[in-house]
Design an enzyme around this catalytic site. Structure first.
Site, PDB file in Angstrom:
ATOM      1  CG  ASP A 292      29.135  -8.437 -21.164  1.00  0.00           C
ATOM      2  OD1 ASP A 292      29.638  -8.817 -22.237  1.00  0.00           O
ATOM      3  OD2 ASP A 292      29.211  -9.090 -20.105  1.00  0.00           O
ATOM      4  CG  HIS A 323      32.528 -10.649 -21.211  1.00  0.00           C
ATOM      5  ND1 HIS A 323      31.305 -11.036 -20.707  1.00  0.00           N
ATOM      6  CD2 HIS A 323      33.312 -11.762 -21.200  1.00  0.00           C
ATOM      7  CE1 HIS A 323      31.335 -12.322 -20.418  1.00  0.00           C
ATOM      8  NE2 HIS A 323      32.545 -12.783 -20.693  1.00  0.00           N
TER       9      HIS A 323
END
Length: 364
Positions: A292, A323
């Protein structure tokens, strides 16, 4: 084999391991752009679902005469009213990111939940996503007061339904703060966070990839500029609209106010998402990816000890997914959505089994 569930051993944890381990979504996940998570972020922010859902808006007035908006997803036409998942009487509250950006991914989750038999509704903060701003006050990052009012209203409107909540990205700060502050008094039966931000202050101070920060910053400024006249009573509007980062904008809105200025440190003492995490008493699944680019490296951004010590927090950690992306082949496909809905189904199944085992009457 690609995902790990980190949690404190319990009967519920064993049930989730079995249920998620058998989930077709996790077994057949295919990674698109495995080494380009930042492009996944951009795709997540810009791509809309096809078809877009029909929405019925309801405005909820708060005790201080402020307004929040509840958007009930009622389409598209042809969506079946299934009996799977949490059952046709389960209300699923969808919480967008802290900028109020209702992404295509969140709408896609709502449409998928509708097919599973949930009643999906999007929570829009004051002044966000077209919700009128009737007071010179917006909602701080981790202040769950307005969310508490919305949850109480949903409980009154659907007194026999199971209330569930899922948040996306930085919007998880609001949900996590609510779970900690409400504790065992929460009206929610279960919750889930997709790519959550656990440490708000660190996240703002570290900064984010410009592919993520600038679209959200422009989105916020465009919305706030509509209320420049009323906000001028409380904040320096020129400083606000001249902000070059999300941190500068957050400080201008909530720290450098004209009536009650406060320090950056004091602001985060009241708004850190996990400040009352030990009081949480509702099972919450946190779906996170190791790559992420928005949350940051797992070693410094994931509160691993919390998942090892609390019986209510479950971390589903995957090596790839970006993400809020978690893409797989096919248009509009996100295996993370399927995993979250499977989690809610498993939770409902476990709670029903516990009620039968203990002979407890179902709450009226």
């Amino acid at each position: 084999g690609r995902c790990r569930l980190l949690c404190k051993p319990s009967a519920l944890a064993q049930h989730l391991v079995r249920s998620l381990g058998q989930s077709a979504a996790l077994q057949r996940g295919h990674w698109l752009w495995p080494h380009w998570p930042r492009l996944q972020v951009l795709r997540h922010l810009l791509q809309l679902p096809e078809p877009e859902p029909a929405v019925a808006r309801e405005l909820l007035q708060l005790p201080d005469t402020g307004l929040v908006a509840l958007d009930w997803l009622v389409g598209p036409r042809g969506a079946r009213s299934g009996s799977g998942g949490g059952g046709p009487s389960s209300v699923l509250l969808l919480i967008p990111n802290a900028a109020g950006k209702v992404t295509g991914g969140l709408l896609q989750l709502g449409l998928r939940a509708l097919e599973w038999g949930f009643i999906p509704v999007i929570f829009n903060r004051r002044g966000h996503n077209g919700c009128p701003l009737t007071t010179p006050r917006l909602q701080p990052f981790g202040d769950p007061g307005d969310l508490q009012e919305a949850v109480t209203y949903l409980r009154c409107r659907h007194p026999t339904a199971s209330l569930l909540a899922v948040s996306e990205g930085s919007g998880s700060g609001l949900l996590l703060a609510y779970l900690g502050e409400s504790g065992s008094s929460s009206c929610l039966a279960a919750a889930a966070c997709i790519s959550p931000i656990f440490r708000g202050r660190d996240w703002f101070e570290a900064g984010m990839p410009w592919l993520y920060e600038w679209p959200l910053l422009l989105h916020l400024k465009r919305g706030l500029s509509r209320y420049a006249g009323s906000l001028a009573e409380a904040v320096d509007v020129d400083r606000l609209l001249g902000s070059r980062s999300l941190r500068e904008l957050e400080e201008a809105l909530f720290c450098r106010t004209k009536s009650h200025p406060t320090s950056w440190e004091a602001y985060w003492e009241r708004n850190e998402p996990l400040r009352d995490a030990d009081e949480a008493a509702v099972p919450v699944l946190c779906l996170c990816s190791a790559d992420d680019p928005v949350r940051g490296p797992p070693a410094r951004s994931l509160p691993l000890e919390l998942f090892r010590s609390s019986p209510y927090f479950f971390l589903l950690l995957t090596p790839r997914g970006g993400h809020c992306g978690f893409p797989r082949r096919g248009p509009g496909r996100c295996w993370g959505h399927e995993a979250v809905l499977e989690y809610f189904r498993a939770m409902a199944e476990f709670l029903r089994a516990e009620e039968r085992r203990k002979g407890l009457p179902r709450p009226r």
